[in-house]
Design a protein around this motif. Structure first.
Motif, PDB file in Angstrom:
ATOM      1  N   ARG A 102      -0.087 -12.165  40.869  1.00  0.00           N
ATOM      2  CA  ARG A 102       0.910 -13.155  41.308  1.00  0.00           C
ATOM      3  C   ARG A 102       1.605 -13.765  40.099  1.00  0.00           C
ATOM      4  O   ARG A 102       1.015 -14.496  39.321  1.00  0.00           O
ATOM      5  CB  ARG A 102       0.249 -14.232  42.149  1.00  0.00           C
ATOM      6  N   LYS A 140       6.757 -13.508  42.260  1.00  0.00           N
ATOM      7  CA  LYS A 140       6.616 -12.170  42.833  1.00  0.00           C
ATOM      8  C   LYS A 140       5.151 -11.764  42.847  1.00  0.00           C
ATOM      9  O   LYS A 140       4.427 -11.963  41.861  1.00  0.00           O
ATOM     10  CB  LYS A 140       7.426 -11.142  42.035  1.00  0.00           C
ATOM     11  N   ASP A 141       4.701 -11.207  43.971  1.00  0.00           N
ATOM     12  CA  ASP A 141       3.382 -10.595  44.082  1.00  0.00           C
ATOM     13  C   ASP A 141       3.530  -9.099  43.850  1.00  0.00           C
ATOM     14  O   ASP A 141       4.317  -8.424  44.537  1.00  0.00           O
ATOM     15  CB  ASP A 141       2.775 -10.848  45.464  1.00  0.00           C
ATOM     16  N   VAL A 142       2.792  -8.575  42.865  1.00  0.00           N
ATOM     17  CA  VAL A 142       2.841  -7.146  42.532  1.00  0.00           C
ATOM     18  C   VAL A 142       1.518  -6.508  42.950  1.00  0.00           C
ATOM     19  O   VAL A 142       0.435  -6.971  42.553  1.00  0.00           O
ATOM     20  CB  VAL A 142       3.079  -6.943  41.025  1.00  0.00           C
ATOM     21  N   ASN A 163       5.203  -3.225  47.731  1.00  0.00           N
ATOM     22  CA  ASN A 163       6.071  -3.482  46.584  1.00  0.00           C
ATOM     23  C   ASN A 163       7.550  -3.291  46.903  1.00  0.00           C
ATOM     24  O   ASN A 163       8.403  -3.673  46.100  1.00  0.00           O
ATOM     25  CB  ASN A 163       5.677  -2.590  45.404  1.00  0.00           C
ATOM     26  N   ASP A 166      10.489  -8.212  48.787  1.00  0.00           N
ATOM     27  CA  ASP A 166      10.800  -9.227  47.774  1.00  0.00           C
ATOM     28  C   ASP A 166       9.502  -9.872  47.258  1.00  0.00           C
ATOM     29  O   ASP A 166       9.331 -10.094  46.074  1.00  0.00           O
ATOM     30  CB  ASP A 166      11.738 -10.282  48.383  1.00  0.00           C
ATOM     31  N   ASN A 167       8.588 -10.186  48.167  1.00  0.00           N
ATOM     32  CA  ASN A 167       7.252 -10.687  47.828  1.00  0.00           C
ATOM     33  C   ASN A 167       7.264 -11.938  46.951  1.00  0.00           C
ATOM     34  O   ASN A 167       6.432 -12.100  46.062  1.00  0.00           O
ATOM     35  CB  ASN A 167       6.426  -9.588  47.137  1.00  0.00           C
ATOM     36  N   ASN A 168       8.216 -12.808  47.185  1.00  0.00           N
ATOM     37  CA  ASN A 168       8.281 -14.084  46.465  1.00  0.00           C
ATOM     38  C   ASN A 168       7.497 -15.121  47.252  1.00  0.00           C
ATOM     39  O   ASN A 168       7.897 -15.497  48.356  1.00  0.00           O
ATOM     40  CB  ASN A 168       9.745 -14.518  46.314  1.00  0.00           C
ATOM     41  N   GLY A 173       8.444 -13.667  52.827  1.00  0.00           N
ATOM     42  CA  GLY A 173       8.458 -12.336  52.244  1.00  0.00           C
ATOM     43  C   GLY A 173       7.988 -11.274  53.202  1.00  0.00           C
ATOM     44  O   GLY A 173       7.930 -11.459  54.420  1.00  0.00           O
TER      45      GLY A 173
END
Length: 232
Positions: A102, A140-142, A163, A166-168, A173
């Protein structure tokens, strides 16, 4: 908590007015930030692992007594944490466990009061502490696959699918709705060894606010940092 915020803002305003006519020393700092988050779900702690990021910024140092100074600043830094074996259930892919990093990018305003003491020609040590205010402007979550064989293949498909979004965590998200609040405030302290205008800094910060946007979850930011500074 509103009273605490109001008191800190009043302190900041009073300090700014009191030091407005002083000529400040300007200093720049850059270094590594070692961030983590303390997380509690209901009564269960599920803390993550520390992640390495950045911390850069500039401050103004106003002296007001022999050795004492006020140091407001503006910094950009990364916060967040690493989570292992988080399980997600996705259409087509199915259920899989993946690692999550994160990344949270914050702008921060610390207001420290400090003291500097010389102990040799051109050498001194300083220590400072005080409140800080921050706002998360990007996150962002990777996701990364774990495991081998069929489980690893499933995890890779899940990570690839996750992935794509956007995962913000600061907004709705792919996986969950907004999970974190962007505003935070806390307390911090820093010690430094200085040679002439150069300094080596070591600091610690802890967030006092619950930044989770989920009802049964409590999240607090914390970080250590080390860096180099230069005073003009």
């Amino acid at each position: 908590m509103k009273k605490v915020i109001l008191s800190l803002v009043t302190l900041l305003a009073a300090t700014t007015l009191a030091t407005a006519q002083m000529r400040p020393a300007i200093k720049v700092e850059a270094g590594a930030n070692f961030a983590n988050q303390t997380t509690k779900i209901d009564d269960n702690s599920t803390d993550g692992k520390m992640m390495v990021g950045y911390r850069v910024g500039v401050g103004a140092e106003f002296g007001f007594a022999d050795g004492f100074y006020v140091n407001p600043g503006l910094y950009f830094l990364s916060r967040g944490q690493k989570l292992a074996d988080k399980e997600y259930s996705l259409p087509i892919v199915g259920s899989a466990k993946v690692d999550v990093t994160r990344w949270l990018h914050n702008v921060e305003i610390p207001v420290h009061v400090g003291y500097r003491a010389a102990f040799a020609p051109d050498m001194s040590v300083s220590i400072q502490a005080g409140p800080w205010f921050s706002y998360g402007f990007l996150g962002k979550d990777v996701y990364k696959a774990t495991g081998e064989g069929i489980a690893g293949d499933t995890a890779k498909k899940a990570a690839d699918e996750l992935n794509k979004g956007d995962n913000n965590p600061y907004k709705d998200g792919t996986v969950v709705k907004q999970s974190l609040k962007p505003f935070d405030l806390g307390v911090g302290m820093q010690a430094a060894f200085e040679y002439r205008q150069f300094g080596v800094n070591l600091g610690f910060e802890y967030g006092l606010l619950n930044t989770s946007n989920i009802d049964n979850v409590k999240v607090n930011n914390m970080n250590f940092y080390v860096g180099l500074g230069y005073r003009f």
